[in-house]
Design a protein around this motif. Structure first.
Motif, mmCIF file in Angstrom:
data_model
loop_
_atom_site.group_PDB
_atom_site.id
_atom_site.type_symbol
_atom_site.label_atom_id
_atom_site.label_comp_id
_atom_site.label_asym_id
_atom_site.label_seq_id
_atom_site.Cartn_x
_atom_site.Cartn_y
_atom_site.Cartn_z
ATOM 1 N N LEU A 140 0.827 -1.207 0.000
ATOM 2 C CA LEU A 140 0.000 0.000 0.000
ATOM 3 C C LEU A 140 0.861 1.256 0.000
ATOM 4 O O LEU A 140 1.683 1.447 0.888
ATOM 5 N N ASP A 141 0.663 2.112 -1.008
ATOM 6 C CA ASP A 141 1.399 3.372 -1.103
ATOM 7 C C ASP A 141 0.480 4.512 -0.689
ATOM 8 O O ASP A 141 -0.464 4.862 -1.395
ATOM 9 N N GLU A 142 0.750 5.100 0.466
ATOM 10 C CA GLU A 142 -0.022 6.193 1.060
ATOM 11 C C GLU A 142 -1.521 5.855 1.154
ATOM 12 O O GLU A 142 -2.379 6.577 0.624
ATOM 13 N N PRO A 143 -1.869 4.768 1.869
ATOM 14 C CA PRO A 143 -3.281 4.383 1.958
ATOM 15 C C PRO A 143 -4.133 5.341 2.774
ATOM 16 O O PRO A 143 -5.361 5.343 2.639
ATOM 17 N N THR A 144 -3.517 6.163 3.650
ATOM 18 C CA THR A 144 -4.318 7.043 4.515
ATOM 19 C C THR A 144 -4.630 8.389 3.881
ATOM 20 O O THR A 144 -5.420 9.148 4.439
ATOM 21 N N ASN A 145 -4.023 8.696 2.715
ATOM 22 C CA ASN A 145 -4.380 9.939 2.030
ATOM 23 C C ASN A 145 -5.861 9.900 1.661
ATOM 24 O O ASN A 145 -6.366 8.880 1.178
ATOM 25 N N ILE A 152 -9.553 6.220 8.972
ATOM 26 C CA ILE A 152 -8.194 5.803 9.343
ATOM 27 C C ILE A 152 -8.253 4.800 10.493
ATOM 28 O O ILE A 152 -7.550 3.783 10.479
ATOM 29 N N SER A 153 -9.102 5.071 11.468
ATOM 30 C CA SER A 153 -9.243 4.147 12.598
ATOM 31 C C SER A 153 -9.775 2.794 12.126
ATOM 32 O O SER A 153 -9.316 1.737 12.588
ATOM 33 N N TRP A 154 -10.723 2.827 11.209
ATOM 34 C CA TRP A 154 -11.255 1.569 10.661
ATOM 35 C C TRP A 154 -10.148 0.797 9.945
ATOM 36 O O TRP A 154 -10.002 -0.415 10.123
ATOM 37 N N LEU A 155 -9.340 1.508 9.119
ATOM 38 C CA LEU A 155 -8.270 0.843 8.374
ATOM 39 C C LEU A 155 -7.197 0.293 9.317
ATOM 40 O O LEU A 155 -6.644 -0.782 9.083
ATOM 41 N N LEU A 159 -6.226 -3.631 9.115
ATOM 42 C CA LEU A 159 -4.879 -4.131 8.821
ATOM 43 C C LEU A 159 -4.269 -4.855 10.020
ATOM 44 O O LEU A 159 -3.481 -5.791 9.847
ATOM 45 N N SER A 160 -4.612 -4.424 11.231
ATOM 46 C CA SER A 160 -4.110 -5.115 12.424
ATOM 47 C C SER A 160 -4.650 -6.539 12.477
ATOM 48 O O SER A 160 -3.967 -7.460 12.949
ATOM 49 N N ARG A 161 -5.884 -6.731 12.002
ATOM 50 C CA ARG A 161 -6.492 -8.070 12.021
ATOM 51 C C ARG A 161 -6.158 -8.892 10.781
ATOM 52 O O ARG A 161 -6.376 -10.099 10.761
ATOM 53 N N TYR A 162 -5.645 -8.234 9.741
ATOM 54 C CA TYR A 162 -5.320 -8.929 8.483
ATOM 55 C C TYR A 162 -4.269 -10.010 8.742
ATOM 56 O O TYR A 162 -3.251 -9.764 9.394
ATOM 57 N N ARG A 163 -4.499 -11.210 8.226
ATOM 58 C CA ARG A 163 -3.655 -12.356 8.570
ATOM 59 C C ARG A 163 -2.420 -12.491 7.680
ATOM 60 O O ARG A 163 -1.580 -13.366 7.909
ATOM 61 N N PRO A 495 -16.781 5.761 21.681
ATOM 62 C CA PRO A 495 -17.440 5.194 20.505
ATOM 63 C C PRO A 495 -16.607 4.080 19.895
ATOM 64 O O PRO A 495 -15.382 4.107 19.936
ATOM 65 N N GLU A 496 -17.291 3.107 19.324
ATOM 66 C CA GLU A 496 -16.599 1.972 18.716
ATOM 67 C C GLU A 496 -15.689 2.445 17.592
ATOM 68 O O GLU A 496 -16.051 3.299 16.795
ATOM 69 N N ASN A 497 -14.481 1.857 17.535
ATOM 70 C CA ASN A 497 -13.484 2.131 16.482
ATOM 71 C C ASN A 497 -12.892 3.530 16.549
ATOM 72 O O ASN A 497 -12.168 3.936 15.653
ATOM 73 N N ALA A 498 -13.227 4.305 17.567
ATOM 74 C CA ALA A 498 -12.636 5.647 17.655
ATOM 75 C C ALA A 498 -11.231 5.553 18.200
ATOM 76 O O ALA A 498 -10.949 4.748 19.077
ATOM 77 N N PRO A 499 -10.278 6.362 17.687
ATOM 78 C CA PRO A 499 -8.921 6.342 18.210
ATOM 79 C C PRO A 499 -8.897 6.874 19.624
ATOM 80 O O PRO A 499 -9.720 7.693 20.007
ATOM 81 N N SER A 500 -7.988 6.412 20.426
ATOM 82 C CA SER A 500 -7.867 6.864 21.798
ATOM 83 C C SER A 500 -6.415 6.864 22.203
ATOM 84 O O SER A 500 -5.574 6.308 21.506
ATOM 85 N N PRO A 501 -6.094 7.475 23.338
ATOM 86 C CA PRO A 501 -4.707 7.458 23.787
ATOM 87 C C PRO A 501 -4.168 6.051 23.939
ATOM 88 O O PRO A 501 -2.990 5.808 23.749
#
Length: 612
Positions: A140-145, A152-155, A159-163, A495-501
């Motif tokens: 992936l080349d710059e997937p967050t653009n 971004i949080s969903w992605l 990707l963290s769960r991608y096997r 909230p679900e999937n929201a970024p946090s510290p």
């Protein structure tokens, strides 16, 4: 076990070395982030691994039947095809799976014609297309653009769960922290591997650079001693002397650690009077939808405001209202007489490809006023990594990242006291982003920045303006993490999937601290004694000084024999493993003896000097 190996890759474009004998291995389930300055070869490395570009030398060895899905930075899009047909493209998925991914990326009309989508929507469609492909490796080349914070949080979670393996280039540092377990740094044609996420990479890189500097200081010290020995007219009459002369030649040819070139910025700006920018009950709607509703805000001097919200909510519209390029439907935007604005847009404005780099900047100003006096356009270009040769290059020859860096310089050359930045992280490398962050913190004026980069907002913003739906904009004190904490307190549940510290986003200035400047590991047993007035050998040191060169020569000869044995037994795994272990131990021994020899030699010189 490696499923993919990069073996001795080399690549040259014109007279520029992109890769110089790169080698690395990729293990199953690796999540690798690639870091480096613009032009270092990050995207090119992705293309080589994906099989889209052939190197001049070396090879990429892939496991049999390895399935690779590749997202380029600038995908090609077909004509006359629906969004869903483009994403599925005969992958055999149920429409529900593809639709769920599209929905998570803000694409809710699968029947829409691809040609009617915006550039950002098309890039998200290309990302969805890659994610639905059955694959073992995602490149992936710059997937967050063009993704907002929620996407971004969903992605991150996806990707963290991608096997499989993930290999990506991104400037989003919190994203790298959350997803990666390994960092590849491309620098000066070489590849450095770090077994860490981004925060760990910062610490390990600092340690690596310190070790390189310490090693170079040691080599310089040895070189000085050896040159003095050679100057005394010594001849290679013995094996020991021959070894010393060979070592001298190796030291002469050694290269100092290469430092990364970084953009140098100075805070400049025009004087600002008492009145700044005041928005009073501003409302703006398009085609019956209200994007900004009854918004009032007064920008304070030297305030740095981050503007956040979902894609399409009206963030760029707010910047246009502030800059005066767009009029509100109701309400007022008042600007002080001394306000001087510069706008850094989300996309680089069209450039005349025939124009030279130097002329593009001189069209704005030939000199820039700073606290230390006037700086010429030529000098500013050099500070922005455009050397004298590049300054007379046509704009058409620049890469996308170089054009964006040049556009950033042009914005700053206008000497504003208000900077309006729309997604400044797009196409800027992480080193340049870091320098920009430091610049904005010292900027004498107002900064308003639209960004999905949480790390950037934590480092820069002292106030967040958040679009919260139905045209409402709320104000929060602090950076992005402070905003998230305020939201959590307000809702009393995350909230679900929201970024946090807890997702790896530290509060405050976000940068991981470099390790403390601890003293070098000292195998010399007495190196620091020189500074305490010691001017004589102990009995043990005297005996050691008389024999240490012979010991070093013996170790060097042993290494030479081991290297021949390794070449001879290259096809015998068990024997090869034993020899490699012995070679590593011998190299460690030799390094320690060389450290000790430098100490004894310098102590000998001090003793001789004191007697004289």
């Amino acid at each position: 076990m490696n499923i993919l190996n990069i073996e001795h890759i080399s690549l040259v474009y014109g007279d520029k070395v992109i890769f110089d004998d790169l080698s690395a291995g990729v293990e199953a389930r690796d999540k690798i982030g690639i870091i480096g300055i613009n032009g270092a070869g990050k995207s090119t490395l992705l293309k080589v691994v994906a099989g889209k570009e052939v190197p001049d030398g070396g090879q990429v060895v892939r496991q049999n039947n390895l399935r690779i899905a590749y997202l380029p930075q600038m995908p090609d899009y077909p004509d006359d095809v629906s969004l869903m047909d483009y994403v599925e493209d005969g992958n055999g998925l149920s429409g529900g799976e593809a639709a769920a991914i599209l929905n998570s990326l803000g694409l809710t009309d699968p029947g829409a014609a691809l040609s009617t989508l915006s550039g950002g929507q098309k890039k998200r469609a290309a990302l969805a297309r890659v994610l639905v492909l059955p694959s073992d490796v995602l490149i992936l080349d710059e997937p967050t653009n063009h993704l907002d914070q929620e996407m971004i949080s969903w992605l991150e979670d996806y990707l963290s769960r991608y096997r499989g393996v993930v290999l990506m280039v991104t400037h989003d540092r919190y994203f790298l922290d959350k997803v990666t377990n390994k960092i590849w740094e491309v620098s000066h044609g070489r590849l450095y591997t770090y077994e860490a996420n981004y925060s760990g990479f910062l610490e390990q890189k600092a340690a690596r650079q310190e070790m390189e500097e310490a090693s170079w200081r040691k080599k310089k010290s040895i070189l000085r001693i050896e040159l003095e020995w050679a100057a005394r007219g010594c001849r290679a009459r013995s094996t020991k002397q021959k070894a010393r002369l060979m070592r001298l030649e190796d030291l002469k040819n050694a290269r100092a650690p290469e430092e990364e070139a970084t953009v140098q910025m100075e805070s400049v700006g025009s004087r600002m009077g008492k009145k700044t920018i005041e928005l009073s009950h501003v409302t703006k709607a398009y085609e019956g939808e209200t994007y900004i509703r009854d918004f009032s805000y007064i920008f304070l001097k030297n305030q740095r405001v981050g503007i956040i919200g979902p894609n399409g909510c009206g963030k760029s519209t707010l910047l246009k209202l502030i800059s005066g390029t767009l009029a509100p439907d109701s309400g007022q935007v008042e600007t002080g007489d001394t306000i001087r604005m510069s706008v850094f847009s989300q996309t680089v404005p069209d450039m005349d490809g025939r124009m030279r780099v130097i002329d593009y900047i001189k069209d704005v100003a030939e000199y820039l006023p700073t606290k230390d006096g006037l700086i010429s356009a030529t000098t500013m270009l050099e500070r922005f990594l455009f050397d004298s040769g590049m300054q007379y290059t046509p704009l058409s020859k620049l890469s996308g990242g170089e054009k964006r860096r040049l556009y950033l310089l042009k914005t700053l050359m206008e000497a504003p006291n208000v900077l309006l930045l729309d997604e400044p992280g797009n196409d800027l490398d992480i080193p340049t982003l870091t320098i920009l962050e430091d610049y904005l913190l010292s900027f004498s004026g107002i900064v308003a920045v639209v960004s999905h980069d949480r790390y950037f907002l934590d480092n820069v913003a002292d106030r967040i303006l958040a679009f919260e739906g139905d045209g409402r904009i709320a104000s929060y004190e602090g950076g992005y993490t402070d905003y998230r904490e305020a939201i959590e307190k307000k809702t009393a549940s995350q909230p679900e999937n929201a970024p946090s510290p807890a997702d790896g986003a530290p509060s405050g200035r976000g940068k991981a601290p470099a390790p403390d400047g601890a003293a070098e590991v000292d195998s010399r047993k007495g190196w620091k004694e020189k500074g305490t007035g010691k001017k004589r050998f102990s009995y043990k040191e005297q005996k050691e000084y008389e024999t240490i060169e012979e010991t070093i020569s013996g170790l060097e000869e042993k290494l030479s024999v081991l290297e021949e044995d390794i070449a001879r037994h290259a096809t015998e795994p068990q024997k090869l493993e034993e020899l490699m272990a012995e070679k590593e131990q011998t190299e460690q021994e030799l390094s320690e003896k060389m450290d000790r020899w430098v100490y004894l030699q310098e102590l000998y010189e001090e003793i001789t000097s004191a007697k004289a």
